[in-house]
Motif scaffolding. Structure first.
Motif, short mmCIF file in Angstrom:
data_model
loop_
_atom_site.label_atom_id
_atom_site.label_comp_id
_atom_site.label_asym_id
_atom_site.label_seq_id
_atom_site.Cartn_x
_atom_site.Cartn_y
_atom_site.Cartn_z
N GLN A 173 42.21 10.57 56.14
CA GLN A 173 42.23 9.82 57.40
C GLN A 173 42.81 8.42 57.20
OE1 GLN A 173 38.23 10.01 58.98
NE2 GLN A 173 38.38 12.22 59.39
N GLY A 174 43.88 8.38 56.41
CA GLY A 174 44.60 7.14 56.18
C GLY A 174 44.02 6.24 55.11
N ARG A 175 42.90 6.61 54.51
CA ARG A 175 42.27 5.76 53.50
C ARG A 175 42.50 6.32 52.10
NH1 ARG A 175 36.15 4.34 54.74
NH2 ARG A 175 36.60 3.18 52.84
N PRO A 176 42.73 5.47 51.11
CA PRO A 176 42.82 5.96 49.73
C PRO A 176 41.54 6.69 49.34
CG PRO A 176 43.58 3.69 49.87
CD PRO A 176 42.95 4.00 51.20
N ALA A 177 41.69 7.87 48.78
CA ALA A 177 40.52 8.71 48.54
C ALA A 177 40.67 9.50 47.25
CB ALA A 177 40.32 9.66 49.72
N VAL A 178 39.52 9.92 46.73
CA VAL A 178 39.44 10.83 45.60
C VAL A 178 38.82 12.13 46.10
CG1 VAL A 178 38.32 11.26 43.37
CG2 VAL A 178 39.28 9.02 43.87
N PHE A 179 39.46 13.25 45.77
CA PHE A 179 38.99 14.57 46.16
C PHE A 179 38.42 15.26 44.91
CE2 PHE A 179 42.26 13.22 48.99
CZ PHE A 179 41.97 13.75 50.24
N ARG A 180 37.14 15.62 44.97
CA ARG A 180 36.49 16.28 43.84
C ARG A 180 36.25 17.74 44.24
NH1 ARG A 180 34.49 12.55 40.17
NH2 ARG A 180 32.82 13.94 39.48
N TYR B 152 32.24 15.74 53.11
CA TYR B 152 31.72 16.82 52.26
C TYR B 152 32.03 18.14 52.95
CZ TYR B 152 28.35 19.68 49.64
OH TYR B 152 27.75 20.65 48.87
N LEU B 153 32.76 19.00 52.25
CA LEU B 153 33.17 20.29 52.79
C LEU B 153 32.60 21.39 51.88
CD1 LEU B 153 36.91 19.29 53.37
CD2 LEU B 153 35.05 19.20 55.06
N PRO B 154 31.31 21.71 52.04
CA PRO B 154 30.68 22.65 51.10
C PRO B 154 31.28 24.05 51.15
CG PRO B 154 29.23 22.18 52.97
CD PRO B 154 30.37 21.22 53.05
N GLU B 155 31.87 24.41 52.30
CA GLU B 155 32.43 25.76 52.40
C GLU B 155 33.61 25.97 51.45
OE1 GLU B 155 34.41 23.29 55.70
OE2 GLU B 155 32.52 23.37 54.59
N VAL B 156 34.25 24.86 51.03
CA VAL B 156 35.36 24.96 50.08
C VAL B 156 35.08 24.16 48.81
CG1 VAL B 156 37.12 25.48 51.79
CG2 VAL B 156 36.56 23.09 51.29
N CYS B 157 33.84 23.69 48.64
CA CYS B 157 33.41 22.97 47.43
C CYS B 157 34.28 21.74 47.17
CB CYS B 157 33.42 23.89 46.22
SG CYS B 157 32.30 25.29 46.34
N ILE B 158 34.50 20.95 48.19
CA ILE B 158 35.26 19.71 48.06
C ILE B 158 34.46 18.56 48.65
CG2 ILE B 158 37.29 18.42 48.85
CD1 ILE B 158 38.89 20.99 48.72
N MET B 159 34.36 17.47 47.92
CA MET B 159 33.81 16.24 48.45
C MET B 159 34.86 15.14 48.32
SD MET B 159 30.99 15.01 45.58
CE MET B 159 30.96 13.30 46.11
N GLU C 271 43.81 27.96 49.51
CA GLU C 271 42.68 28.69 50.08
C GLU C 271 41.78 27.77 50.89
OE1 GLU C 271 40.92 30.24 46.57
OE2 GLU C 271 42.30 31.94 46.39
N ALA C 272 41.55 26.57 50.39
CA ALA C 272 40.70 25.62 51.10
C ALA C 272 41.32 25.20 52.42
CB ALA C 272 40.45 24.39 50.22
N ARG C 273 42.61 25.01 52.44
CA ARG C 273 43.31 24.60 53.67
C ARG C 273 43.16 25.67 54.75
NH1 ARG C 273 49.51 23.30 52.95
NH2 ARG C 273 49.39 25.43 52.13
N ALA C 274 43.14 26.94 54.34
CA ALA C 274 43.00 28.02 55.31
C ALA C 274 41.59 28.09 55.91
CB ALA C 274 43.36 29.35 54.65
N VAL C 275 40.59 27.61 55.14
CA VAL C 275 39.20 27.71 55.58
C VAL C 275 38.71 26.46 56.29
CG1 VAL C 275 36.82 27.96 54.74
CG2 VAL C 275 38.64 29.37 53.77
N ALA C 276 39.15 25.30 55.83
CA ALA C 276 38.65 24.01 56.34
C ALA C 276 39.76 23.27 57.08
CB ALA C 276 38.11 23.17 55.20
N PRO C 277 39.81 23.34 58.41
CA PRO C 277 40.86 22.68 59.18
C PRO C 277 40.95 21.18 58.93
CG PRO C 277 39.61 24.20 60.56
CD PRO C 277 38.88 24.10 59.26
#
Length: 358
Positions: free
Chosen positions: A93-100, A137-144, A61-67
């Motif tokens: 963007q190529g960097r090791p990351a944590v998705f909350r 920060y992608l508040p529209e899909v509640c992901i940081m 669902e998030a992928r469909a909303v946040a390009p």
């Protein structure tokens, strides 16, 4: 978000359904837990298939909303708290990351966490003391999205050392907290009543009779300390909120703080007490001396780093160590060793509080 993400979840779900406890069977998925720090899971039990499916659905669902998520790569599930949040790892963007990723009900909490990370990052990106860098920060899909920090949790590092060698890392921890709180420090009138009420509520949930008895003594002494703080000012700041060695990551000389979701304006001594009590109830000491139930050497290091006043040393910090002892309630699923350490800490704390001048 690239298609291999779905494969990770499908393979993990299959492994869970088969009762597999091996992380290798989950196509690179590392250890999964709902109790460990977000970037360093410590338990290797199979994830719940339904929880994994719910996370996959949220990602779709998030992928469909946040390009912006199209280019993200996710390859690990680090933690799932069903109905609340999921912590995932991969690359942004190529960097090791944590998705909350949180549920809508947790959106305000996440917004506050992001605001705090963004606030403190300009002050905490040095070579020695820093926080995980905020990436998106992608508040529209509640992901940081934040940097995934490389290194060893400070708790793990401390356990690897003999007690006499733990002083230097603890000094680093104290210096990290001092750097974090320094930019927002102020002094305000003490307000112990709310903390006492919170401790009383928690104390009523203590399942162990022996600990309840000890905690009753601690509570009596806290009431006396609260009365002593009439007219006293507390050192306040925006604090980490959950400051302990598992939320600090060590790499060489660099110490990075993670998991800032509990950050708030509060007494600085509360964060100090959180760290000291967290170690004390686990039997982790850097010296053979206890004071107020915790490691006396570590207590002295924090007191010196913050240049605590006499009132803070003799009244405010003891008060908050007592508060920490009461609000972190043990449960019957804990190992016996943890309960023994808690009993030793609380007994020593009660006895030391009893002889504080009143």
């Amino acid at each position: 978000m690239k298609d291999p993400v779905a494969d990770v979840f499908r393979n993990t779900i299959d492994a869970a359904r088969e009762g597999c406890n091996s992380v290798d069977a989950a196509r690179g998925l590392r250890k999964i837990t709902d109790m460990s720090p977000p970037t360093y899971p410590t338990a290797s039990r199979a994830p719940d298939p339904e929880a994994l499916m719910a996370v996959q659905t949220r990602l779709d669902e998030a992928r469909a909303v946040a390009p912006a998520l199209e280019a993200a790569e996710i390859d690990e599930v680090l933690r799932i708290v069903p109905g609340k949040r999921a912590v995932l790892a991969g690359h942004w963007q190529g960097r090791p990351a944590v998705f909350r990723m949180v549920e809508r009900a947790e959106a305000d909490w996440q917004a506050r966490e992001w605001a705090e990370v963004a606030r403190i990052w300009p002050q905490m990106q040095g070579l020695r003391y820093r926080v995980a860098e905020p990436l998106a920060y992608l508040p529209e899909v509640c992901i940081m999205v934040v940097e995934r920090v490389a290194g060893t949790p400070l708790m793990e590092h401390l356990w690897s050392l003999v007690p006499g060698a733990r002083g230097a890392p603890m000094q680093q921890a104290a210096a990290w907290l001092r750097r974090y709180t320094d930019v927002s420090e102020s002094w305000r009138a003490a307000r112990p009543e709310g903390w006492l009420a919170r401790a009383e509520r928690a104390r009523g949930k203590q399942p162990f009779a022996r600990l309840r008895q000890i905690e009753a003594g601690i509570a009596r002494h806290l009431a006396r300390l609260a009365a002593r703080q009439q007219g006293v000012e507390w050192r306040m700041a925006i604090c980490h909120g959950d400051f302990h060695p598992n939320n600090l990551v060590l790499r060489g000389e660099r110490l990075t703080g993670i998991d800032l979701g509990g950050s708030a304006q509060m007494p600085v001594c509360k964060d100090i007490a959180r760290c000291l009590a967290h170690m004390g109830r686990r039997g982790l000491f850097s010296s053979e001396r206890r004071r107020l139930g915790v490691d006396a050497a570590a207590l002295d290091q924090f007191a010196e780093t913050f240049a605590l006043t006499e009132t803070e040393r003799r009244c405010t910090l003891p008060f908050f160590i007592g508060i920490e002892a009461l609000i972190r309630v043990e449960n019957r699923s804990m190992k016996r060793g943890r309960i023994r350490h808690a009993e030793a800490m609380y007994s020593a704390l009660r006895d030391d509080l009893a002889v504080l001048p009143g």
